[in-house]
Design a protein around this motif. Structure first.
Motif, PDB file in Angstrom:
ATOM      1  N   SER A 272       0.828  -1.208   0.000  1.00  0.00           N
ATOM      2  CA  SER A 272       0.000   0.000   0.000  1.00  0.00           C
ATOM      3  C   SER A 272       0.858   1.252   0.000  1.00  0.00           C
ATOM      4  N   VAL A 273       2.152   1.094  -0.245  1.00  0.00           N
ATOM      5  CA  VAL A 273       3.067   2.225  -0.360  1.00  0.00           C
ATOM      6  C   VAL A 273       3.756   2.120  -1.712  1.00  0.00           C
ATOM      7  N   ALA A 274       3.691   3.155  -2.503  1.00  0.00           N
ATOM      8  CA  ALA A 274       4.180   3.085  -3.882  1.00  0.00           C
ATOM      9  C   ALA A 274       5.633   3.502  -4.000  1.00  0.00           C
ATOM     10  N   ILE A 275       6.202   3.198  -5.158  1.00  0.00           N
ATOM     11  CA  ILE A 275       7.498   3.741  -5.560  1.00  0.00           C
ATOM     12  C   ILE A 275       7.266   5.197  -5.968  1.00  0.00           C
ATOM     13  N   ASP A 276       8.011   6.114  -5.400  1.00  0.00           N
ATOM     14  CA  ASP A 276       7.794   7.522  -5.771  1.00  0.00           C
ATOM     15  C   ASP A 276       8.746   7.990  -6.851  1.00  0.00           C
ATOM     16  N   SER A 277       9.877   7.303  -7.030  1.00  0.00           N
ATOM     17  CA  SER A 277      10.824   7.650  -8.079  1.00  0.00           C
ATOM     18  C   SER A 277      11.772   6.480  -8.254  1.00  0.00           C
ATOM     19  N   LEU A 278      12.356   6.377  -9.447  1.00  0.00           N
ATOM     20  CA  LEU A 278      13.389   5.371  -9.700  1.00  0.00           C
ATOM     21  C   LEU A 278      14.777   6.005  -9.676  1.00  0.00           C
ATOM     22  N   ASN A 279      14.838   7.236  -9.219  1.00  0.00           N
ATOM     23  CA  ASN A 279      16.093   7.963  -9.110  1.00  0.00           C
ATOM     24  C   ASN A 279      16.481   8.034  -7.625  1.00  0.00           C
ATOM     25  N   PRO A 280      17.580   7.380  -7.216  1.00  0.00           N
ATOM     26  CA  PRO A 280      17.923   7.326  -5.787  1.00  0.00           C
ATOM     27  C   PRO A 280      18.287   8.672  -5.168  1.00  0.00           C
ATOM     28  N   PHE A 281      18.497   9.703  -5.987  1.00  0.00           N
ATOM     29  CA  PHE A 281      18.819  11.022  -5.448  1.00  0.00           C
ATOM     30  C   PHE A 281      17.566  11.874  -5.240  1.00  0.00           C
ATOM     31  N   VAL A 282      16.421  11.306  -5.597  1.00  0.00           N
ATOM     32  CA  VAL A 282      15.156  12.030  -5.481  1.00  0.00           C
ATOM     33  C   VAL A 282      14.172  11.284  -4.587  1.00  0.00           C
ATOM     34  N   SER A 283      14.181   9.977  -4.646  1.00  0.00           N
ATOM     35  CA  SER A 283      13.140   9.172  -4.014  1.00  0.00           C
ATOM     36  C   SER A 283      13.189   9.253  -2.495  1.00  0.00           C
ATOM     37  N   THR A 284      12.021   9.023  -1.887  1.00  0.00           N
ATOM     38  CA  THR A 284      11.902   8.966  -0.434  1.00  0.00           C
ATOM     39  C   THR A 284      11.210   7.700   0.032  1.00  0.00           C
TER      40      THR A 284
END
Length: 546
Positions: A38-50
């Motif tokens: 129930s928690v999504a991927i917010d980015s595939l960029n490790p310098f942006v994602s949380t």
């Protein structure tokens, strides 16, 4: 903000995505693990994602020099086969797996690791700031053949744990963005299919719907996956996720499994695993002295009264059915670094009222206190990714505060909006008052301790807290090579954060997950359960039951 669970998935597309996961041939689909979260991927960029599940992706698609053994949480070799350090602790030498390849056939070598670390170091004051804490005091990274050499300006206490947190990125993909001011690093989308150096390849990603993975034929590890692939299906809420498990639409559901659903999951014949976790729910108080409104929140006595008005035992019993423990410090007991001598304040409305009365904050006609001419009524930023248990906990907090003459109003918003609201314009932390969220940090306490440092303003700091004395201790624990010495420093930091209360740590929630008895081989960990960003072990060992 990093390893807290972030981002709500949209309900639209659930049935389509489920059919994508299950739409393989019957023989193949038996070895494709369908995971509901129930928690999504917010980015595939490790310098942006949380999001934690972004970090889960990195664990399985990128090499890491080290990883945890989830049976005893010791650090073991991964992409680095061995290591040694100089007597003064300033030089670390790693031997790297030989003859490895990226999924596109390009060589995967020590040069990729050196490039990644040097890129973070080069742009640490800007685009790579989110990961800069993991290379503290690193002055250079160099590669020669299968050897990676890291040189530090001073000894670092937890190099191996830091290397576990940093994915090795393909130089031939990322080097084009690591030029000029480096801003292109954070705008790179890194879309699927992405070049992989881990046991799986991310083949397809539909935001807020599904992520599909298959075995990486170029995987260099000795242990090969038993499964041909896996899928992450994102659900808008935990109830829909639980229903999908009960109706055989997914094979397992992740660590965001609600405690209140455990009885019905067991009744359906599913297997439930639970264990103490490294995470905690926290009530955030803006401690920035330059905040625009409600200066009374800067008074330590007010923050103490707030903690006294929180009924943690009711939260644990109602929202978690006992599968949590009382919170106190910013380092959870499951990490092994918690200071047991620090205890959360007991629920005591009478004492809370006495403190606020003593400050001269009288109650108005509506029962709400007045502080310096303003009603003690506050909006609480509440990200939607803590819906469910978070809602129940908030209601309990709201009721306790009402008994002390303080009004709370929930302000729900998605993760990005919540982060923006907390940081404020120009990262000034000058507009918000209160928030509620959760952190799921790594086992080594360095990251969680770093969140409250002045240096993390605009990055992971989510309270506007800045205390030079705390920061000095943070630097000291980072170079303390003796375990006992480092523990003592970390205990001092836990005490400062507890007394200053930029956070009121509500509780330490257990990791809870469930899976169909048709599958076996799962290994729990204190970070997001079996499918995590600590180790590749589970998805290399999980398989259909005989």
């Amino acid at each position: 903000m990093k390893p807290a669970l972030r981002i709500l998935a949209l309900i639209s597309g659930v049935l389509v995505a489920l059919s994508m996961i299950a739409g393989c041939s019957s023989a193949t689909s038996r070895s494709v693990l369908r995971i509901g979260v129930s928690v999504a991927i917010d980015s595939l960029n490790p310098f942006v994602s949380t999001s934690d599940y972004s970090n889960v992706v990195y664990q399985y698609v990128y090499p890491h020099l080290t990883e945890y053994d989830t049976t005893d949480m010791s650090l073991k070799p991964s992409f680095a086969t061995s290591w040694k350090t100089s007597p003064d602790g300033l030089v670390w030498t790693f031997e790297i797996v030989k003859d490895a390849q990226w999924s596109d056939g390009e060589p995967l070598t020590a040069k990729d690791a050196a490039f990644t670390l040097n890129m973070i170091r080069q742009f640490e004051d800007g685009p790579t700031g989110k990961l800069a804490g993991f290379i503290r005091s690193l002055t250079s990274a160099s590669a020669e053949g299968d050897t990676l050499t890291l040189t530090y300006s001073q000894p670092v206490s937890n190099v191996l744990a830091q290397m576990q947190q940093l994915p090795v990125l393909p130089e031939h993909v990322w080097s084009q963005y690591a030029t000029g001011d480096g801003k292109a690093i954070t705008t790179f989308q890194n879309e699927a299919p992405a070049v992989s150096g881990g046991p799986f390849v991310l083949d397809e990603y539909k935001k807020d719907q599904v992520a599909m993975f298959s075995q990486n034929p170029k995987w260099w590890g000795e242990t090969k996956p038993h499964i041909s692939g896996f899928g992450l299906q994102f659900f808008a809420n935990s109830d829909a996720m639980v229903t999908a498990l009960r109706t055989d639409q997914v094979d397992m559901i992740g660590a965001s499994t609600p405690a209140t659903a455990v009885p019905s999951i067991k009744e359906a014949g599913m297997e439930v695993g639970t264990a103490p976790g490294s995470g905690f729910y926290n009530f955030i108080i803006n401690t920035n002295p330059k905040k625009k409104n409600h200066p009374e929140l800067l008074n330590p006595d007010v923050r103490k009264a707030f903690e006294l008005a929180m009924n943690r035992e009711e939260m644990i019993g109602t929202a978690w059915l006992g599968m949590a423990t009382t919170g106190s410090t910013i380092v959870a007991p499951a990490t092994g670094w918690h200071d047991d001598a620090i205890k959360g304040l007991p629920f005591d409305v009478a004492e809370a009222n006495a403190i606020l009365d003593g400050l001269g904050y009288a109650k108005g006609p509506d029962g709400i206190r007045i502080a310096d001419g303003s009603r003690m009524s506050y909006e609480v930023i509440f990200p939607t990714d803590i819906n469910g248990a978070g809602d129940r906990m908030f209601q309990i907090i709201q009721n306790g505060f009402r008994e002390t003459g303080v009004n709370l109003e929930m302000r729900k918003m998605d993760t990005d909006a919540a982060t923006t609201a907390i940081l404020g314009p120009d990262n000034g932390y000058d507009e918000f008052d209160l928030a509620m969220w959760t952190w799921i940090p790594p086992v080594d306490p360095d990251f969680q301790l770093s969140v409250l440092t002045c240096e993390q303003w605009g990055n992971n700091n989510d309270s506007g807290y800045c205390n030079p004395a705390y920061d000095k201790l943070y630097e000291a624990q980072g170079i303390a090579r003796d375990r006992a010495e480092r523990q003592d420093i970390i205990n001092q930091m836990q005490r400062i954060a507890f007394d200053d209360r930029p956070y009121i740590v509500l509780l330490y929630q257990n990791v809870i997950e469930a899976h169909s008895p048709k599958w076996t081989g799962f290994q729990m960990s204190p970070l997001v359960g079996s499918v995590n960003n600590l180790s590749t072990q589970t998805l290399l060992q999980v398989k259909p039951a005989e």
